[in-house]
Design a protein around this motif. Structure first.
Motif, PDB file in Angstrom:
ATOM      1  N   ILE A 113       0.720  -1.250   0.269  1.00 12.47           N
ATOM      2  CA  ILE A 113       0.307   0.134  -0.119  1.00 12.47           C
ATOM      3  C   ILE A 113       1.091   1.601  -0.020  1.00 12.47           C
ATOM      4  O   ILE A 113       1.658   0.865   0.931  1.00 12.47           O
ATOM      5  CB  ILE A 113      -0.883  -0.135   1.037  1.00 12.47           C
ATOM      6  CG1 ILE A 113      -2.195  -1.030   1.097  1.00 12.47           C
ATOM      7  CG2 ILE A 113      -1.972   1.423   1.084  1.00 12.47           C
ATOM      8  CD1 ILE A 113      -2.491  -1.358   2.415  1.00 12.47           C
ATOM      9  N   CYS A 114       0.569   2.127  -1.088  1.00 11.26           N
ATOM     10  CA  CYS A 114       1.436   3.001  -1.047  1.00 11.26           C
ATOM     11  C   CYS A 114       0.258   4.330  -0.955  1.00 11.26           C
ATOM     12  O   CYS A 114      -0.616   4.852  -1.873  1.00 11.26           O
ATOM     13  CB  CYS A 114       2.249   3.629  -2.386  1.00 11.26           C
ATOM     14  SG  CYS A 114       3.263   4.964  -2.439  1.00 11.26           S
ATOM     15  N   ASP A 115       0.695   5.271   0.217  1.00 10.52           N
ATOM     16  CA  ASP A 115      -0.460   6.474   0.546  1.00 10.52           C
ATOM     17  C   ASP A 115       0.214   7.574   0.179  1.00 10.52           C
ATOM     18  O   ASP A 115       1.662   8.470   0.520  1.00 10.52           O
ATOM     19  CB  ASP A 115      -0.656   6.329   2.225  1.00 10.52           C
ATOM     20  CG  ASP A 115      -0.510   5.853   3.047  1.00 10.52           C
ATOM     21  OD1 ASP A 115      -2.091   4.742   2.061  1.00 10.52           O
ATOM     22  OD2 ASP A 115      -0.309   5.923   4.394  1.00 10.52           O
ATOM     23  N   VAL A 116      -0.489   8.259  -0.985  1.00  6.60           N
ATOM     24  CA  VAL A 116      -0.253   9.222  -1.472  1.00  6.60           C
ATOM     25  C   VAL A 116      -0.862  10.093  -1.487  1.00  6.60           C
ATOM     26  O   VAL A 116      -2.752  10.388  -1.863  1.00  6.60           O
ATOM     27  CB  VAL A 116       0.112   8.479  -2.737  1.00  6.60           C
ATOM     28  CG1 VAL A 116       0.377  10.096  -3.983  1.00  6.60           C
ATOM     29  CG2 VAL A 116       0.847   7.438  -3.514  1.00  6.60           C
ATOM     30  N   ARG A 117      -0.644  11.670  -1.526  1.00  7.51           N
ATOM     31  CA  ARG A 117      -1.338  12.618  -1.780  1.00  7.51           C
ATOM     32  C   ARG A 117      -1.313  13.599  -2.749  1.00  7.51           C
ATOM     33  O   ARG A 117      -0.235  13.176  -3.978  1.00  7.51           O
ATOM     34  CB  ARG A 117      -0.584  13.898  -0.782  1.00  7.51           C
ATOM     35  CG  ARG A 117       0.015  14.356   0.172  1.00  7.51           C
ATOM     36  CD  ARG A 117       0.025  15.188   1.012  1.00  7.51           C
ATOM     37  NE  ARG A 117       0.949  14.436   1.541  1.00  7.51           N
ATOM     38  CZ  ARG A 117       2.303  14.939   2.258  1.00  7.51           C
ATOM     39  NH1 ARG A 117       2.706  16.133   2.052  1.00  7.51           N
ATOM     40  NH2 ARG A 117       2.533  14.248   3.203  1.00  7.51           N
ATOM     41  N   LEU A 118      -2.563  13.754  -3.529  1.00  3.95           N
ATOM     42  CA  LEU A 118      -2.911  13.501  -5.346  1.00  3.95           C
ATOM     43  C   LEU A 118      -3.237  15.662  -5.165  1.00  3.95           C
ATOM     44  O   LEU A 118      -3.348  15.684  -6.290  1.00  3.95           O
ATOM     45  CB  LEU A 118      -3.908  12.865  -5.715  1.00  3.95           C
ATOM     46  CG  LEU A 118      -3.844  11.594  -5.291  1.00  3.95           C
ATOM     47  CD1 LEU A 118      -5.317  10.720  -5.842  1.00  3.95           C
ATOM     48  CD2 LEU A 118      -2.260  11.209  -6.896  1.00  3.95           C
TER      49      LEU A 118
END
Length: 128
Positions: free
Chosen positions: A117-122
Motif C-alpha cells: 500500500i502506498c499512501d499518496v497526496r494527489l
C-alpha cells in the motif's frame, strides 16, 4: 522477457507528460537490497531496503535511475516483517516495489506491505 518489460516501461515513460503523476508498482522479481550506494544521494534507493542486491535488483535500480524514479519501499524505516514481500520455505525476500518520479516523492506519506500500500497526496503543495 525481462528486457521486453523494461523496454516497455521506457516507452511508456517517454509517452507520459512530465505534469502527470507516475506510480509504478508490482512484483518486479528482483532484490534491490538493503542499500545501494552506487546510486548516489539516496534519491533512487532510500537506503532502507531488505537483504542483498541481485542482478535483477540492479536492473530495477538502473531503470529507476534512467527514468528519474525513486524506489519508495526503500525510503521508510520498517520492521523486517514489513519489508519482506515474499516467503518460500526459509527464503524471505523483498520483490514487490512501488516507484514514483523523484520530484513527486514528497507526496508519499508511507509504503506498507500486506498487500503493498502506498499512501499518496494527489493534491496540495510541496512543503519545503
Amino acid at each position: 522477457m525481462k528486457e521486453d518489460f523494461y523496454a516497455k516501461v521506457g516507452e511508456m515513460m517517454e509517452e507520459v507528460s512530465k505534469d502527470d503523476i507516475v506510480i509504478l508498482g508490482g512484483d518486479l522479481n528482483g532484490h534491490v537490497g538493503r542499500s545501494a550506494e552506487i546510486f548516489g544521494d539516496g534519491d533512487v534507493h532510500g537506503g532502507k531496503g531488505y537483504g542483498r542486491q541481485n542482478v535483477d535488483g540492479l536492473r530495477i535500480l538502473e531503470s529507476a535511475q534512467r527514468h528519474d524514479l525513486a524506489v519508495l519501499n526503500t525510503v521508510y524505516e520498517k520492521r523486517k516483517s514489513h519489508l519482506v514481500t515474499f516467503y518460500s520455505g526459509n527464503a524471505q525476500t523483498q520483490i514487490d516495489y512501488v516507484m514514483m518520479r523523484k520530484e513527486d516523492r514528497w507526496r508519499v506519506k508511507d509504503v506498507k506491505h500486506k498487500p503493498v500500500i502506498c499512501d499518496v497526496r494527489l493534491s496540495g503543495r510541496k512543503s519545503e
